[in-house]
Design an enzyme around this catalytic site. Structure first.
Site, PDB file in Angstrom:
ATOM      1  N   THR A  40       0.836  -1.206   0.000  1.00 23.23           N
ATOM      2  CA  THR A  40       0.000   0.000   0.000  1.00 23.23           C
ATOM      3  C   THR A  40       0.874   1.260   0.000  1.00 23.23           C
ATOM      4  OG1 THR A  40      -1.684  -1.185   1.232  1.00 23.23           O
ATOM      5  CG2 THR A  40      -1.821   1.217   1.274  1.00 23.23           C
ATOM      6  N   HIS A  43       2.198   1.826  -3.404  1.00 22.18           N
ATOM      7  CA  HIS A  43       1.175   2.413  -4.300  1.00 22.18           C
ATOM      8  C   HIS A  43       1.060   3.920  -4.049  1.00 22.18           C
ATOM      9  CE1 HIS A  43      -0.143  -1.409  -5.783  1.00 22.18           C
ATOM     10  NE2 HIS A  43      -0.544  -1.842  -4.604  1.00 22.18           N
ATOM     11  N   CYS A  93     -15.870   2.224  12.744  1.00 21.01           N
ATOM     12  CA  CYS A  93     -16.785   3.302  13.160  1.00 21.01           C
ATOM     13  C   CYS A  93     -17.293   3.126  14.582  1.00 21.01           C
ATOM     14  CB  CYS A  93     -17.943   3.413  12.175  1.00 21.01           C
ATOM     15  SG  CYS A  93     -19.217   2.149  12.359  1.00 21.01           S
ATOM     16  N   CYS A  96     -21.798   0.768  13.675  1.00 21.66           N
ATOM     17  CA  CYS A  96     -22.600  -0.013  12.736  1.00 21.66           C
ATOM     18  C   CYS A  96     -22.987  -1.357  13.361  1.00 21.66           C
ATOM     19  CB  CYS A  96     -21.831  -0.225  11.422  1.00 21.66           C
ATOM     20  SG  CYS A  96     -20.442  -1.353  11.565  1.00 21.66           S
ATOM     21  N   CYS A  99     -19.843  -3.564  14.040  1.00 21.26           N
ATOM     22  CA  CYS A  99     -19.028  -3.051  15.150  1.00 21.26           C
ATOM     23  C   CYS A  99     -19.734  -3.308  16.476  1.00 21.26           C
ATOM     24  CB  CYS A  99     -18.768  -1.554  14.980  1.00 21.26           C
ATOM     25  SG  CYS A  99     -17.464  -1.183  13.793  1.00 21.26           S
ATOM     26  N   TYR A 287     -10.101  -9.683   4.368  1.00 22.91           N
ATOM     27  CA  TYR A 287      -9.664  -8.284   4.436  1.00 22.91           C
ATOM     28  C   TYR A 287      -9.173  -8.009   5.855  1.00 22.91           C
ATOM     29  CZ  TYR A 287      -9.861  -3.188   3.860  1.00 22.91           C
ATOM     30  OH  TYR A 287      -9.552  -1.860   3.787  1.00 22.91           O
TER      31      TYR A 287
HETATM   32  P1  NAD Z   1       3.640  -8.903  -2.926  1.00 24.29           P
HETATM   33  O1  NAD Z   1       3.220  -8.120  -4.120  1.00 24.29           O
HETATM   34  O2  NAD Z   1       4.960  -8.630  -2.309  1.00 24.29           O
HETATM   35  O3  NAD Z   1       3.564 -10.470  -3.260  1.00 24.29           O
HETATM   36  C1  NAD Z   1       2.842 -11.011  -4.301  1.00 24.29           C
HETATM   37  C2  NAD Z   1       3.678 -12.141  -4.892  1.00 24.29           C
HETATM   38  O4  NAD Z   1       2.911 -12.830  -5.876  1.00 24.29           O
HETATM   39  C3  NAD Z   1       4.951 -11.650  -5.578  1.00 24.29           C
HETATM   40  O5  NAD Z   1       6.089 -12.254  -4.972  1.00 24.29           O
HETATM   41  C4  NAD Z   1       4.764 -12.095  -7.025  1.00 24.29           C
HETATM   42  O6  NAD Z   1       5.997 -12.492  -7.636  1.00 24.29           O
HETATM   43  C5  NAD Z   1       3.813 -13.269  -6.847  1.00 24.29           C
HETATM   44  N1  NAD Z   1       3.108 -13.658  -8.080  1.00 24.29           N
HETATM   45  C6  NAD Z   1       2.880 -12.925  -9.205  1.00 24.29           C
HETATM   46  N2  NAD Z   1       2.245 -13.674 -10.125  1.00 24.29           N
HETATM   47  C7  NAD Z   1       2.061 -14.901  -9.588  1.00 24.29           C
HETATM   48  C8  NAD Z   1       1.476 -16.100 -10.058  1.00 24.29           C
HETATM   49  N3  NAD Z   1       0.927 -16.189 -11.271  1.00 24.29           N
HETATM   50  N4  NAD Z   1       1.468 -17.177  -9.227  1.00 24.29           N
HETATM   51  C9  NAD Z   1       2.008 -17.099  -7.997  1.00 24.29           C
HETATM   52  N5  NAD Z   1       2.596 -15.978  -7.504  1.00 24.29           N
HETATM   53  C10 NAD Z   1       2.618 -14.888  -8.282  1.00 24.29           C
HETATM   54  O7  NAD Z   1       2.478  -8.701  -1.868  1.00 24.29           O
HETATM   55  P2  NAD Z   1       2.336  -8.980  -0.288  1.00 24.29           P
HETATM   56  O8  NAD Z   1       2.712  -7.763   0.457  1.00 24.29           O
HETATM   57  O9  NAD Z   1       2.941 -10.283   0.100  1.00 24.29           O
HETATM   58  O10 NAD Z   1       0.744  -9.093  -0.244  1.00 24.29           O
HETATM   59  C11 NAD Z   1       0.098 -10.178  -0.896  1.00 24.29           C
HETATM   60  C12 NAD Z   1      -1.184  -9.729  -1.580  1.00 24.29           C
HETATM   61  O11 NAD Z   1      -2.157  -9.398  -0.584  1.00 24.29           O
HETATM   62  C13 NAD Z   1      -1.068  -8.500  -2.462  1.00 24.29           C
HETATM   63  O12 NAD Z   1      -1.912  -8.663  -3.590  1.00 24.29           O
HETATM   64  C14 NAD Z   1      -1.602  -7.378  -1.594  1.00 24.29           C
HETATM   65  O13 NAD Z   1      -2.137  -6.309  -2.359  1.00 24.29           O
HETATM   66  C15 NAD Z   1      -2.679  -8.106  -0.843  1.00 24.29           C
HETATM   67  N6  NAD Z   1      -3.068  -7.552   0.462  1.00 24.29           N
HETATM   68  C16 NAD Z   1      -4.382  -7.673   0.803  1.00 24.29           C
HETATM   69  C17 NAD Z   1      -4.805  -7.269   2.052  1.00 24.29           C
HETATM   70  C18 NAD Z   1      -6.217  -7.461   2.436  1.00 24.29           C
HETATM   71  O14 NAD Z   1      -6.614  -7.004   3.522  1.00 24.29           O
HETATM   72  N7  NAD Z   1      -7.016  -8.168   1.631  1.00 24.29           N
HETATM   73  C19 NAD Z   1      -3.888  -6.727   2.967  1.00 24.29           C
HETATM   74  C20 NAD Z   1      -2.558  -6.645   2.602  1.00 24.29           C
HETATM   75  C21 NAD Z   1      -2.139  -7.067   1.345  1.00 24.29           C
HETATM   76 ZN    ZN Z   2     -18.514  -0.084  11.973  1.00 20.92          ZN
END
Ligand code: NAD
Ligand code: ZN
Length: 342
Positions: A40, A43, A93, A96, A99, A287
């Site tokens: 994040t 980004h 919050c 809700c 919460c 999440y």
């Molecule tokens: P990261 O981007 O460091 O790791 C993702 C990995 O996936 C990379 O090492 C990449 O090489 C690999 N990858 C790419 N294509 C692939 C494929 N076809 N098959 C297998 N692996 C592949 O991210 P991170 O910090 O380890 O986080 C993991 C994921 O979780 C990210 O997508 C991130 O955005 C997400 N995320 C979600 C939440 C949530 O609350 N849902 C919170 C944090 C992170």
């Molecule tokens: Zn709430």
């Protein structure tokens, strides 16, 4: 105080002197010691379309941290100066339905630390007391700094039963690496980690993977058969966000299997719903972390022998933030930590 700030729309972050955060009656003021860099933050730094839509500068970024309590609001009794704490970065919050029922991770009005309010890449950060987690004395502060993504890993890894099951982890970024160690600790039989990056596959092997696979070279179904799985994987943890990874996981699942999806895709993914139905698959989105069941599980698993330290590969001073961000962005790294005390 010094803080890493997105000062205006556009790429980049700068180290600025900004006012110390204000402590309200329900707040805890924390002197930040160490922080972790999350996707994040990358980004926001690069100002991609998600950041341009979501972030309103000026903003202090960052949400993964450990620090020491220095001051508490007049309503706060459970925290005292000197406590070593981390923060749950989702400020919910409190009002809700979810919460009110204690299901705060389901709150639809969540504000993110370092996203919707000033964050933790700073000498001080403030959070409501309901978002502060106290660590046990002697906690490894590098590990404490990454409780937030560790919580993502634990929340996903424990979404379905893995004891005695065969698990696929797709994506061995920092979160997939930690999830690998968690499912191993939680009693999985085979843990197959699919990851294109060789450096990350090597770390996954050290953190408990039975086999690591480059998905561009090997079919996951073949790997499952070679290991002796009868039908395929029982549980898959999607941690890459890659459409092809989710489709390959579905192909390689056993009937009745379960897929927990944490990885955030940047585009729509088309799936074979007939396969979902005929294999009676369960797919669940994950999440954040459960407040605070996930935090409790993280703590007791670390205290009972789980070791996630190998997921941390680089440590920098906050003054070298540009190098720290470049290292995190390179992909040839696990978790990157910045220290705020030197
Ligand atoms: P990261 O981007 O460091 O790791 C993702 C990995 O996936 C990379 O090492 C990449 O090489 C690999 N990858 C790419 N294509 C692939 C494929 N076809 N098959 C297998 N692996 C592949 O991210 P991170 O910090 O380890 O986080 C993991 C994921 O979780 C990210 O997508 C991130 O955005 C997400 N995320 C979600 C939440 C949530 O609350 N849902 C919170 C944090 C992170
Ligand atoms: Zn709430």
């Amino acid at each position: 105080m010094l803080a890493l700030v997105k000062t205006a729309p556009g790429p980049g972050l700068s180290l600025e002197t900004v006012p110390d955060p204000k402590v309200d009656i329900n707040d805890v003021l924390i002197r930040v010691r160490k922080t972790g860099i999350c996707g994040t933050d990358l980004h926001i730094e690069s100002w991609d379309p998600w950041a341009a839509k979501t972030i309103h500068p000026p903003l202090v970024v960052g949400h993964e941290f450990v620090g020491e309590v220095v001051e508490t609001g007049s309503n706060v009794y459970d925290f005292a100066p000197g406590d070593i704490v981390s923060g749950e970065g989702h400020v919910t919050c409190g009002l809700c339905r979810h919460c009110m029922a204690g299901r705060r991770h389901l709150c639809a009005h969540t504000v993110g630390l370092g996203v919707g309010r000033d964050g933790a890449f700073a000498e001080y950060v403030v959070l409501p007391m309901t978002n502060v987690w106290t660590h046990w004395p002697g906690v490894d502060e590098d590990v404490a700094a990454i409780f937030d993504p560790f919580g993502n890993a634990v929340h996903t890894a424990l979404a379905f039963n893995v004891l005695g099951e065969d698990v696929l982890v797709s994506g061995a970024g920092p979160i997939g690496l930690m999830a690998t160690a968690v499912v191993r600790h939680a009693g999985a039989r085979f843990v197959v980690v699919s990851e294109p990056n060789e450096t990350r596959r090597a770390i996954a092997a050290r953190m408990g993977a039975t086999v690591t696979v480059d998905p561009r070279e090997r079919d996951l179904g073949d790997v499952a058969r070679e290991l002796g799985m009868v039908e395929g994987f029982d549980v898959a943890l999607e941690m890459s966000g890659a459409p092809v990874a989710l489709r390959s996981a579905m192909d390689a699942m056993a009937h009745g299997g379960s897929i927990a999806i944490l990885g955030l895709p940047t585009q729509e993914i088309s799936l074979d719903i007939n396969q979902l139905i005929h294999k009676l698959l369960t797919i669940r989105g994950i999440y954040g972390r459960e407040m605070y069941e996930t935090w409790y599980k993280m703590t007791v698993m670390l205290q009972s022998g789980l070791d996630i330290r190998q997921a941390i590969t680089h440590r920098f001073s906050f003054r070298d933030h540009e190098l720290a961000f470049a290292t995190a962005r390179s992909g040839d790294s696990g978790k990157v930590i910045m220290s705020w005390t030197d």
